[in-house]
Design an enzyme around this catalytic site. Sequence first.
Site, PDB file in Angstrom:
ATOM      1  N   GLU A 278       0.886  -1.098   0.024  1.00 29.58           N
ATOM      2  CA  GLU A 278      -0.067   0.241  -0.132  1.00 29.58           C
ATOM      3  C   GLU A 278       0.832   1.266  -0.046  1.00 29.58           C
ATOM      4  O   GLU A 278       0.594   2.233  -0.743  1.00 29.58           O
ATOM      5  CB  GLU A 278      -0.995  -0.100   1.342  1.00 29.58           C
ATOM      6  CG  GLU A 278      -1.806  -1.009   1.194  1.00 29.58           C
ATOM      7  CD  GLU A 278      -2.885  -1.381  -0.102  1.00 29.58           C
ATOM      8  OE1 GLU A 278      -3.066  -0.156  -0.498  1.00 29.58           O
ATOM      9  OE2 GLU A 278      -3.160  -2.251  -0.455  1.00 29.58           O
ATOM     10  N   ASP A 365       4.019  -4.059  -5.726  1.00 24.93           N
ATOM     11  CA  ASP A 365       4.434  -5.448  -5.393  1.00 24.93           C
ATOM     12  C   ASP A 365       6.008  -5.178  -5.201  1.00 24.93           C
ATOM     13  O   ASP A 365       6.558  -5.754  -4.164  1.00 24.93           O
ATOM     14  CB  ASP A 365       4.206  -6.320  -6.275  1.00 24.93           C
ATOM     15  CG  ASP A 365       2.698  -6.966  -6.171  1.00 24.93           C
ATOM     16  OD1 ASP A 365       2.143  -6.548  -4.935  1.00 24.93           O
ATOM     17  OD2 ASP A 365       2.131  -7.779  -6.723  1.00 24.93           O
TER      18      ASP A 365
HETATM   19 ZN    ZN Z   1      -2.414  -2.504  -4.582  1.00 21.99          ZN
END
Ligand code: ZN
Length: 420
Positions: A278, A365
């Site tokens: 996030e 990621d």
């Molecule tokens: Zn995401």
Amino acid sequence: MSSFAIIALFLILGRWAAEFWLTRLNERYVLAHASEVPPAFRDIIDEPTYRRSVDYTLAKSRFGNIADAFDTLLLIVVLFSGVLPRAFDVWTGQFGASVGSMAAFLFAIGVALSIPGLPFDWHAQFKLEERFGFNTTTMKIWLLDRVKGLLLAALLGYPLLALVLKVIEWTGAHWWLWAWGIMVMFQLLLMLIAPALIMPLFNKFTPLPDGGLRERLFALAKRTGFPTRSIDLMDGSKRSRHSNAFFTGFGRFRKIVLFDTLVAQLTEPELEAVLAHEIGHYKKRHVLKLLSVSITGSLVAFAAIAWLARQEWFYRAFGFEFHSNFSAAAIVPALLLFALLSGALSFWLTPIINIWSRRFEYEADAFARQTMGEPQSLIGALRKLNQKNLSNLMPHPLYSGFHYSHPALLERERALVNGL
Ligand SMILES: [Zn+2]
């Protein structure tokens, strides 16, 4: 029927047919891989859970088909039966054509059009989600949510509509630039006040209790230079067993929110990895980029409405009278028709926006992997979330390419392991 009405009808039916075809393609693909767990997933998911995920996917898909057919039919009836111009005439005869009356007309039509869909919302929550063990909403919460939503729309939406219509009468030909400016300011204001004033109306937010997890997450925020004053737990379990995490607000008002359901499902390193993902969205300025696209999009939309509001054929196609002046009553039909028709066109932008969104997910990621120094925590979290949410592990590539805002599990794992 005018030739534009026929074009509009084809656009609406074209969207519906494309969606139906994509869904059928996906259903067949899922069914073709339903008999056993595909080799790639043997270490990730057990047989009974996989079978449930197939059932859940198909049940949602079939229900979605029925709801979409109903919505499309309703839209066609509303647009082509002449009910809208008649309602408009009755309304102006009764309440006049002032800005206040016209804003109330748009609001009332919006509310009226949302009512036929309520039984579908109810079914999705209390039958479909219930059947697969996700529903925790009570009838009381469900009804209260709808009442609160309606009151919020009246409190925020009605004054906004009235202001936009007033601006049309004040500024004349360039009204759409002013209206766009107002919408942008409103959108920013909403982002600012939502975490403090709106979200607490629907959920309870409590600071994450002292302890190992809290220390770990604040250390992560500090390490990555992510300014946050609080990390809150949200009682997501009040409505559903699905889980999530997000951050909201900006500047001093920013806060990180974890669903209580997420905290119950993941280990501490997995939660840290999800939060790192996030934070990656923030660090890579994804929120800012998405916001600027949506602001540009609404500029294009207002320019289109202003142009359509000068075309007599546009009004006539749906039975409205045309007036070439800048009064609220002259523009309101164009606003209303645009709102009803735009979905048939914006549907075709879905895959473009999703390609972009999936690229952001890979970037977030990669940021999480770099921050954690290993990919395994995030992979563990993603696997659990896919299992617990009974996500479709075998979407048809065309279907996921069109509709998925996040890459499929295997693609994400591959990118994480290879450090792409
Ligand atoms: Zn995401």
